[in-house]
Design a protein around this motif. Sequence first.
Motif, PDB file in Angstrom:
ATOM      1  N   THR A   1       0.849  -1.192   0.000  1.00  0.00           N
ATOM      2  CA  THR A   1       0.000   0.000   0.000  1.00  0.00           C
ATOM      3  C   THR A   1       0.884   1.241   0.000  1.00  0.00           C
ATOM      4  O   THR A   1       2.062   1.185   0.346  1.00  0.00           O
ATOM      5  CB  THR A   1      -0.934   0.058   1.229  1.00  0.00           C
ATOM      6  OG1 THR A   1      -0.138   0.078   2.410  1.00  0.00           O
ATOM      7  CG2 THR A   1      -1.890  -1.121   1.253  1.00  0.00           C
ATOM      8  N   HIS A   2       0.299   2.339  -0.410  1.00  0.00           N
ATOM      9  CA  HIS A   2       0.992   3.638  -0.388  1.00  0.00           C
ATOM     10  C   HIS A   2      -0.037   4.694  -0.019  1.00  0.00           C
ATOM     11  O   HIS A   2      -1.141   4.706  -0.553  1.00  0.00           O
ATOM     12  CB  HIS A   2       1.596   3.954  -1.757  1.00  0.00           C
ATOM     13  CG  HIS A   2       2.229   5.312  -1.819  1.00  0.00           C
ATOM     14  ND1 HIS A   2       3.490   5.550  -1.322  1.00  0.00           N
ATOM     15  CD2 HIS A   2       1.764   6.506  -2.297  1.00  0.00           C
ATOM     16  CE1 HIS A   2       3.784   6.831  -1.508  1.00  0.00           C
ATOM     17  NE2 HIS A   2       2.752   7.422  -2.095  1.00  0.00           N
ATOM     18  N   THR A   3       0.330   5.578   0.912  1.00  0.00           N
ATOM     19  CA  THR A   3      -0.528   6.705   1.282  1.00  0.00           C
ATOM     20  C   THR A   3       0.125   7.987   0.779  1.00  0.00           C
ATOM     21  O   THR A   3       1.289   8.263   1.096  1.00  0.00           O
ATOM     22  CB  THR A   3      -0.733   6.775   2.808  1.00  0.00           C
ATOM     23  OG1 THR A   3      -1.321   5.538   3.237  1.00  0.00           O
ATOM     24  CG2 THR A   3      -1.656   7.918   3.191  1.00  0.00           C
ATOM     25  N   PHE A   4      -0.617   8.755   0.007  1.00  0.00           N
ATOM     26  CA  PHE A   4      -0.090   9.976  -0.594  1.00  0.00           C
ATOM     27  C   PHE A   4       0.057  11.076   0.453  1.00  0.00           C
ATOM     28  O   PHE A   4      -0.770  11.217   1.352  1.00  0.00           O
ATOM     29  CB  PHE A   4      -1.011  10.470  -1.717  1.00  0.00           C
ATOM     30  CG  PHE A   4      -1.032   9.561  -2.903  1.00  0.00           C
ATOM     31  CD1 PHE A   4      -0.025   9.624  -3.853  1.00  0.00           C
ATOM     32  CD2 PHE A   4      -2.044   8.630  -3.070  1.00  0.00           C
ATOM     33  CE1 PHE A   4      -0.032   8.782  -4.955  1.00  0.00           C
ATOM     34  CE2 PHE A   4      -2.066   7.787  -4.160  1.00  0.00           C
ATOM     35  CZ  PHE A   4      -1.060   7.857  -5.102  1.00  0.00           C
TER      36      PHE A   4
ATOM     37  N   THR B   1      -5.051   6.370   0.277  1.00  0.00           N
ATOM     38  CA  THR B   1      -4.245   5.149   0.291  1.00  0.00           C
ATOM     39  C   THR B   1      -4.643   4.281  -0.889  1.00  0.00           C
ATOM     40  O   THR B   1      -5.831   4.085  -1.157  1.00  0.00           O
ATOM     41  CB  THR B   1      -4.449   4.362   1.603  1.00  0.00           C
ATOM     42  OG1 THR B   1      -4.036   5.188   2.695  1.00  0.00           O
ATOM     43  CG2 THR B   1      -3.640   3.076   1.617  1.00  0.00           C
ATOM     44  N   ILE B   2      -3.631   3.776  -1.605  1.00  0.00           N
ATOM     45  CA  ILE B   2      -3.873   2.879  -2.722  1.00  0.00           C
ATOM     46  C   ILE B   2      -3.252   1.521  -2.423  1.00  0.00           C
ATOM     47  O   ILE B   2      -2.291   1.419  -1.663  1.00  0.00           O
ATOM     48  CB  ILE B   2      -3.306   3.429  -4.052  1.00  0.00           C
ATOM     49  CG1 ILE B   2      -1.802   3.710  -3.939  1.00  0.00           C
ATOM     50  CG2 ILE B   2      -4.076   4.643  -4.514  1.00  0.00           C
ATOM     51  CD1 ILE B   2      -1.129   4.070  -5.256  1.00  0.00           C
ATOM     52  N   GLN B   3      -3.814   0.482  -3.008  1.00  0.00           N
ATOM     53  CA  GLN B   3      -3.243  -0.858  -2.951  1.00  0.00           C
ATOM     54  C   GLN B   3      -2.463  -1.062  -4.237  1.00  0.00           C
ATOM     55  O   GLN B   3      -2.941  -0.745  -5.328  1.00  0.00           O
ATOM     56  CB  GLN B   3      -4.338  -1.908  -2.836  1.00  0.00           C
ATOM     57  CG  GLN B   3      -3.807  -3.323  -2.805  1.00  0.00           C
ATOM     58  CD  GLN B   3      -4.910  -4.343  -2.650  1.00  0.00           C
ATOM     59  OE1 GLN B   3      -5.953  -4.068  -2.094  1.00  0.00           O
ATOM     60  NE2 GLN B   3      -4.674  -5.531  -3.167  1.00  0.00           N
ATOM     61  N   ILE B   4      -1.245  -1.594  -4.108  1.00  0.00           N
ATOM     62  CA  ILE B   4      -0.361  -1.797  -5.251  1.00  0.00           C
ATOM     63  C   ILE B   4      -0.188  -3.289  -5.473  1.00  0.00           C
ATOM     64  O   ILE B   4       0.165  -4.010  -4.542  1.00  0.00           O
ATOM     65  CB  ILE B   4       1.015  -1.156  -4.988  1.00  0.00           C
ATOM     66  CG1 ILE B   4       0.857   0.334  -4.687  1.00  0.00           C
ATOM     67  CG2 ILE B   4       1.950  -1.398  -6.175  1.00  0.00           C
ATOM     68  CD1 ILE B   4       2.086   0.953  -4.050  1.00  0.00           C
ATOM     69  N   GLU B   5      -0.444  -3.757  -6.682  1.00  0.00           N
ATOM     70  CA  GLU B   5      -0.203  -5.156  -7.037  1.00  0.00           C
ATOM     71  C   GLU B   5       0.829  -5.195  -8.143  1.00  0.00           C
ATOM     72  O   GLU B   5       0.630  -4.641  -9.218  1.00  0.00           O
ATOM     73  CB  GLU B   5      -1.491  -5.843  -7.479  1.00  0.00           C
ATOM     74  CG  GLU B   5      -2.473  -6.033  -6.353  1.00  0.00           C
ATOM     75  CD  GLU B   5      -3.688  -6.825  -6.753  1.00  0.00           C
ATOM     76  OE1 GLU B   5      -3.841  -7.176  -7.946  1.00  0.00           O
ATOM     77  OE2 GLU B   5      -4.505  -7.101  -5.868  1.00  0.00           O
ATOM     78  N   GLN B   6       1.959  -5.853  -7.862  1.00  0.00           N
ATOM     79  CA  GLN B   6       3.067  -5.935  -8.793  1.00  0.00           C
ATOM     80  C   GLN B   6       3.198  -7.370  -9.266  1.00  0.00           C
ATOM     81  O   GLN B   6       3.384  -8.278  -8.450  1.00  0.00           O
ATOM     82  CB  GLN B   6       4.342  -5.472  -8.106  1.00  0.00           C
ATOM     83  CG  GLN B   6       5.568  -5.515  -8.977  1.00  0.00           C
ATOM     84  CD  GLN B   6       6.805  -5.120  -8.194  1.00  0.00           C
ATOM     85  OE1 GLN B   6       6.875  -5.279  -6.989  1.00  0.00           O
ATOM     86  NE2 GLN B   6       7.786  -4.621  -8.899  1.00  0.00           N
TER      87      GLN B   6
END
Length: 87
Positions: free
Chosen positions: A7-10, A76-81
């Motif tokens: 996750t990432h919070t701006f 907050t976004i969820q990141i899928e790599q």
Amino acid sequence: MTVITATHTFSSNNFETIETAFNIPRRRICVFPTVPLRVRTAFFTTANSNNGCINYGGIASIAVQRVQAKGFPGQTIQIEQSLPVGG
């Protein structure tokens, strides 16, 4: 395919780096909810996406690439790599 989730919070309204890559196999990154994404090298934007997914790496990663996302402060976004099999 192996998938890594984070996750990432701006902290601002500007593009923020969510992944840095150098000399890696081709990969795909998707974010939820959908926000604008771009791939940047030292001085140039090499790819843009407004659909929440973008490819990076491969031959182009001979230069350091940064995958960046743009949201709003506190979002907050969820990141899928997606990684290669065995990666």
